[in-house]
Design a protein around this motif. Structure first.
Motif, PDB file in Angstrom:
ATOM      1  N   ARG A  62      14.550  27.592   8.820  1.00 50.88           N
ATOM      2  CA  ARG A  62      14.400  27.462   7.346  1.00 50.88           C
ATOM      3  C   ARG A  62      13.609  28.558   6.647  1.00 50.88           C
ATOM      4  NH1 ARG A  62      18.477  24.115   7.790  1.00 50.88           N
ATOM      5  NH2 ARG A  62      17.998  21.988   8.360  1.00 50.88           N
ATOM      6  N   ASN A  92      21.656  30.329   8.375  1.00 51.54           N
ATOM      7  CA  ASN A  92      21.834  29.622   7.087  1.00 51.54           C
ATOM      8  C   ASN A  92      20.502  29.339   6.398  1.00 51.54           C
ATOM      9  OD1 ASN A  92      21.354  27.774   9.192  1.00 51.54           O
ATOM     10  ND2 ASN A  92      22.272  26.087   8.079  1.00 51.54           N
ATOM     11  N   SER A 151      28.312  23.528   6.131  1.00 48.62           N
ATOM     12  CA  SER A 151      27.307  22.529   6.480  1.00 48.62           C
ATOM     13  C   SER A 151      26.131  22.770   5.545  1.00 48.62           C
ATOM     14  CB  SER A 151      26.955  22.662   7.961  1.00 48.62           C
ATOM     15  OG  SER A 151      26.109  21.612   8.352  1.00 48.62           O
ATOM     16  N   THR A 152      24.887  22.802   6.066  1.00 51.29           N
ATOM     17  CA  THR A 152      23.760  23.101   5.195  1.00 51.29           C
ATOM     18  C   THR A 152      23.816  24.571   4.788  1.00 51.29           C
ATOM     19  OG1 THR A 152      22.449  21.419   6.310  1.00 51.29           O
ATOM     20  CG2 THR A 152      21.240  23.074   5.045  1.00 51.29           C
ATOM     21  N   HIS A 177      30.469  27.016  14.338  1.00 54.41           N
ATOM     22  CA  HIS A 177      30.399  25.635  13.833  1.00 54.41           C
ATOM     23  C   HIS A 177      31.819  25.242  13.508  1.00 54.41           C
ATOM     24  CE1 HIS A 177      28.392  22.255  11.573  1.00 54.41           C
ATOM     25  NE2 HIS A 177      29.674  22.143  11.247  1.00 54.41           N
ATOM     26  N   ASN A 278      25.864  17.313  11.130  1.00 53.66           N
ATOM     27  CA  ASN A 278      27.212  17.885  11.228  1.00 53.66           C
ATOM     28  C   ASN A 278      27.323  18.743  12.484  1.00 53.66           C
ATOM     29  OD1 ASN A 278      27.551  16.852   8.632  1.00 53.66           O
ATOM     30  ND2 ASN A 278      26.959  18.782   7.681  1.00 53.66           N
ATOM     31  N   SER A 323      22.333  16.901   5.867  1.00 55.84           N
ATOM     32  CA  SER A 323      22.691  16.674   7.276  1.00 55.84           C
ATOM     33  C   SER A 323      21.787  17.473   8.196  1.00 55.84           C
ATOM     34  CB  SER A 323      24.140  17.102   7.521  1.00 55.84           C
ATOM     35  OG  SER A 323      25.009  16.272   6.812  1.00 55.84           O
TER      36      SER A 323
HETATM   37  O1  DOR Z   1      23.724  18.833  10.527  1.00 59.94           O
HETATM   38  C1  DOR Z   1      23.588  20.048  10.485  1.00 59.94           C
HETATM   39  N1  DOR Z   1      22.560  20.611   9.862  1.00 59.94           N
HETATM   40  N2  DOR Z   1      24.516  20.821  11.077  1.00 59.94           N
HETATM   41  C2  DOR Z   1      24.506  22.164  10.915  1.00 59.94           C
HETATM   42  O2  DOR Z   1      25.333  22.820  11.478  1.00 59.94           O
HETATM   43  C3  DOR Z   1      23.525  22.795  10.029  1.00 59.94           C
HETATM   44  C4  DOR Z   1      22.303  21.994  10.008  1.00 59.94           C
HETATM   45  C5  DOR Z   1      21.292  22.457   8.993  1.00 59.94           C
HETATM   46  O3  DOR Z   1      21.035  23.643   8.899  1.00 59.94           O
HETATM   47  O4  DOR Z   1      20.734  21.595   8.310  1.00 59.94           O
END
Ligand code: DOR
Length: 447
Positions: A62, A92, A151-152, A177, A278, A323
């Motif tokens: 993060r 990400n 996803s996120t 992914h 996810n 997620s």
């Molecule tokens: O559930 C998920 N969260 N799957 C992912 O691939 C990304 C992740 C996230 O960065 O929060």
């Protein structure tokens, strides 16, 4: 003269478990077996099991952009307390790691703050494909990651043309992914009027995963590009991957502890949106098929997909809840507990899947084995006592774990990072000493 002698432990390698000592000099293992050389420091590992330090090749820390959930310091601290000595962090973040500048920024941020060794994936996007060949070989990155379903965050390479271009532009293994973007979008309309997290595996259904995996396997076959499918979640993908392997497709796979541990509907009954991730946690049918595949040696690596979000965020009503769940600190004990409880795999297989195979498939220099010449990265755990995961043990900034209250085996006691006792009796020692991981950019297919 050794710098550190670890004596009396049971050493777990992909070949077996054997009592032995480990001699360490200049951060590397120099002797394994019966070692009687003098050492400036000794560590008594009697009664403990010594695993190779875990290499977790899928975490989301993060930083930059969402440091209220986690940052490089807190995420690597959680890793250290869990016996994880190397992490590969996903792109990400905000901004996403799609340029050389963004990668360098993460490397600058990690210097002096990371408790374990690290590298950062570059993210493929539709607008950086022409730069990927240069980006994938920059120091500090294991390569290029693709989200083929979102996803996120906003990273996405949704269509076959762009995915093919990414495969053609790069040489090294691409972690993916694998959820089908068009189908994910289509199914959003199916949400009920008063939705709960129970709908998550219905909206992001098995077919989303199966379709995407079918597509990326086909593109890998067509281009000859090696791929790594992350966090497999369905029984339906397994025969596709097995068939592709038989046809010579260079595909490796990852399984997460949570897809082996939790199943629907129970996980959503108990944990609600805290079980939302996810690709989703699915029915017990899929969990049991994944377990069976694990027992047959189907998967290459275990990754945590550590994806922390705060309680406040998770408490939003579904589907506003994000997620993802934390997991880097619990990866090793959960897998040890699965090995001892369900007996589908043994301890040597854990050593193989958490260290040797990650090192092999990404070409990590000097890591992955407890053998002379390798970095002295070790996870020393107590297998004799059951223990309960308590919030006070957790290091992630998010402050929760889906395993809180679970009884596990294999508590990490000491963690050795390149010969330094960085965690002793569960307490961190000295300053953060993680370094950037180096890669041997040898032959492309090292599997
Ligand atoms: O559930 C998920 N969260 N799957 C992912 O691939 C990304 C992740 C996230 O960065 O929060």
């Amino acid at each position: 003269m050794l710098d550190l002698l670890i004596h009396g432990g049971k050493i777990v390698t992909p070949d077996g478990v054997a009592r032995g000592d480990i001699g360490i000099r200049d951060g590397q293992i120099v002797a394994v077996g019966e070692v009687n050389d003098p050492a400036s420091e000794t560590l008594d590992a009697t009664g403990l099991h010594i695993f190779p330090g875990v290499i977790d090749t899928q975490v989301h820390f993060r930083e930059p952009g969402m440091e209220h959930k986690e940052d490089i310091e807190s995420g690597t601290r959680a890793a250290l307390h869990g016996g994880v000595t190397t992490i590969f962090e996903m792109p990400n973040t905000n901004p996403a790691t799609t340029t050389a500048e963004a990668l360098q920024d993460k490397l600058n941020r990690a210097a002096g703050r990371a408790w374990v060794d690290y590298a950062f994936f570059v993210g493929a996007a539709t607008d950086n494909i022409d730069q990927l060949a240069e980006l994938e070989v920059l120091p500090g990155t294991p390569g290029v990651k693709i989200f083929v379903g979102s996803s996120t965050g906003s990273l996405l390479v949704p269509d076959d043309d762009h995915i093919r271009r990414v495969f053609e532009a790069t040489r090294y293994r691409t972690p993916i992914h694998s959820e089908d973007h068009p189908r994910l979008e289509e199914r959003k309309a199916l949400i009920s009027e008063h939705p709960t997290a129970h709908e998550h595996p219905f909206l992001r259904d098995v077919e989303c995963a199966r379709l995407a995996t079918e597509r990326v396997l086909k593109l890998s076959a067509e281009t000859g590009h090696p791929i790594h499918i992350l966090h497999l979640s369905t029984a339906d993908e397994l025969p596709l991957i097995a068939a592709a392997k038989r046809e010579g497709v260079d595909v490796t796979t990852e399984i997460t502890p949570q897809h082996l541990w939790f199943s629907a509907p129970d996980c959503y009954d108990r944990l609600g949106t805290y079980a939302q991730m996810n690709p989703p946690l699915r029915s017990n049918y899929h969990r049991l098929e994944l377990m069976q595949a694990l027992g047959h040696g189907f998967f290459d690596v275990i990754g945590s997909d550590h994806a922390p979000h705060t309680r406040e965020e998770k408490d939003h009503p579904y589907p506003k809840s994000p997620s993802g769940m934390p997991g880097v600190q619990t990866l090793l004990p959960v897998m040890i507990t699965i090995a001892l409880r369900d007996k589908v795999i043994d301890l040597p297989t854990i050593a193989k899947m958490t260290s040797m195979r990650p090192a092999q498939i990404y070409g990590i220099r000097d890591k992955g084995l407890i053998a002379p010449g390798y970095d002295a990265d070790l996870a020393i755990v107590d297998l004799d006592h059951d223990w309960v995961v308590e919030a006070s043990w957790l290091q992630s900034k998010c402050g929760w774990s889906p395993y809180t209250g679970e009884t596990l085996k294999g508590k990490p006691v000491h963690t050795i990072l390149r010969g330094r006792v960085a965690l002793r009796d569960g307490e961190r020692q000295g300053a953060a000493s993680g370094q950037v991981v180096e890669f041997d950019r040898g032959p492309v297919s090292a599997v």
